[in-house]
Scaffold this motif. Structure first.
Motif, short mmCIF file in Angstrom:
data_model
loop_
_atom_site.label_atom_id
_atom_site.label_comp_id
_atom_site.label_asym_id
_atom_site.label_seq_id
_atom_site.Cartn_x
_atom_site.Cartn_y
_atom_site.Cartn_z
N UNK A 1 -4.39 16.18 17.66
CA UNK A 1 -3.75 15.14 18.45
C UNK A 1 -3.59 13.90 17.56
N UNK A 2 -2.35 13.41 17.43
CA UNK A 2 -2.15 12.20 16.63
C UNK A 2 -2.90 11.02 17.24
N UNK A 3 -3.46 10.18 16.40
CA UNK A 3 -4.22 9.01 16.86
C UNK A 3 -3.41 7.75 16.60
N UNK A 4 -3.98 6.61 17.06
CA UNK A 4 -3.34 5.32 16.80
C UNK A 4 -3.23 5.08 15.30
N UNK A 5 -4.24 5.48 14.55
CA UNK A 5 -4.20 5.30 13.10
C UNK A 5 -3.06 6.10 12.49
N UNK A 6 -2.82 7.32 12.99
CA UNK A 6 -1.70 8.12 12.49
C UNK A 6 -0.38 7.42 12.77
N UNK A 7 -0.21 6.94 14.01
CA UNK A 7 1.04 6.25 14.39
C UNK A 7 1.23 4.98 13.55
N UNK A 8 0.15 4.24 13.34
CA UNK A 8 0.24 3.02 12.52
C UNK A 8 0.60 3.37 11.07
N UNK A 9 0.05 4.46 10.56
CA UNK A 9 0.37 4.90 9.20
C UNK A 9 1.84 5.28 9.10
N UNK A 10 2.35 5.98 10.11
CA UNK A 10 3.78 6.37 10.12
C UNK A 10 4.66 5.12 10.14
N UNK A 11 4.33 4.20 11.05
CA UNK A 11 5.13 2.97 11.18
C UNK A 11 5.10 2.17 9.88
N UNK A 12 3.93 2.09 9.23
CA UNK A 12 3.85 1.36 7.97
C UNK A 12 4.69 2.04 6.91
N UNK B 1 0.85 -1.18 0.00
CA UNK B 1 0.00 0.00 0.00
C UNK B 1 0.89 1.24 0.00
N UNK B 2 0.58 2.19 -0.82
CA UNK B 2 1.37 3.41 -0.90
C UNK B 2 1.14 4.28 0.34
N UNK B 3 2.20 4.92 0.76
CA UNK B 3 2.11 5.80 1.92
C UNK B 3 1.22 7.00 1.61
N UNK B 4 0.31 7.30 2.51
CA UNK B 4 -0.58 8.44 2.35
C UNK B 4 -0.25 9.47 3.43
N UNK B 5 0.37 10.55 3.03
CA UNK B 5 0.75 11.59 3.98
C UNK B 5 -0.47 12.40 4.41
N UNK B 6 -0.49 12.82 5.66
CA UNK B 6 -1.53 13.72 6.16
C UNK B 6 -0.93 15.12 6.11
N UNK B 7 -1.44 15.93 5.25
CA UNK B 7 -0.85 17.25 5.03
C UNK B 7 -1.73 18.38 5.57
N UNK B 8 -2.77 18.05 6.31
CA UNK B 8 -3.66 19.09 6.81
C UNK B 8 -3.66 19.18 8.34
N UNK B 9 -2.48 18.95 8.95
CA UNK B 9 -2.37 19.03 10.40
C UNK B 9 -2.64 20.46 10.87
N UNK B 10 -3.33 20.57 11.99
CA UNK B 10 -3.58 21.86 12.64
C UNK B 10 -2.82 21.87 13.96
N UNK B 11 -2.62 23.05 14.51
CA UNK B 11 -1.82 23.21 15.73
C UNK B 11 -2.33 22.33 16.87
N UNK B 12 -3.61 22.25 17.09
CA UNK B 12 -4.16 21.52 18.23
C UNK B 12 -4.50 20.07 17.93
#
Length: 97
Positions: free
Chosen positions: A14-25, A1-12
């Motif tokens: 909070x990273x979720x488990x899904x974000x961490x899993x996506x980073x690790x993958x 599966x191709x990496x899908x970057x999240x490019x719409x982060x806002x200051x407040x």
């Protein structure tokens, strides 16, 4: 599966488990790609006559005294086999300038 970057982060945000899993993958996928490329590069380097890492021949190619050149000629100055118009023959049926 191709990496899908999240490019719409806002200051407040909070990273979720899904974000961490996506980073690790993404890290794992990149690491496997690097290992694959390293393996393929090693195979290419091992196949080159000028840098055989596991030479199965007893010839070191320091000269062509006991070899027969069937295509082109040996250029003593540049220590290489050349063809028409100074074309360099690669030993695998190909040529480049």
């Amino acid at each position: 599966m191709a990496y899908e970057a999240k490019l719409d982060w806002k200051y407040a945000d909070t990273p979720t488990e899904n974000d961490a899993n996506r980073w690790e993958q993404g890290i794992l996928d990149n690491n496997l790609s690097i290992i694959n490329l390293t393996t393929r590069l090693q195979a290419v380097e091992d196949a080159l006559f000028s840098n055989i890492a596991h030479n199965k021949f007893e010839e070191d190619f320091s000269n062509l005294n006991d070899l027969v050149v069937t295509k082109g000629w040996f250029n003593e100055t540049y220590q290489r086999i050349e063809g028409p118009n100074g074309m360099i023959l690669d030993g695998f049926g190909g040529a480049y300038e």
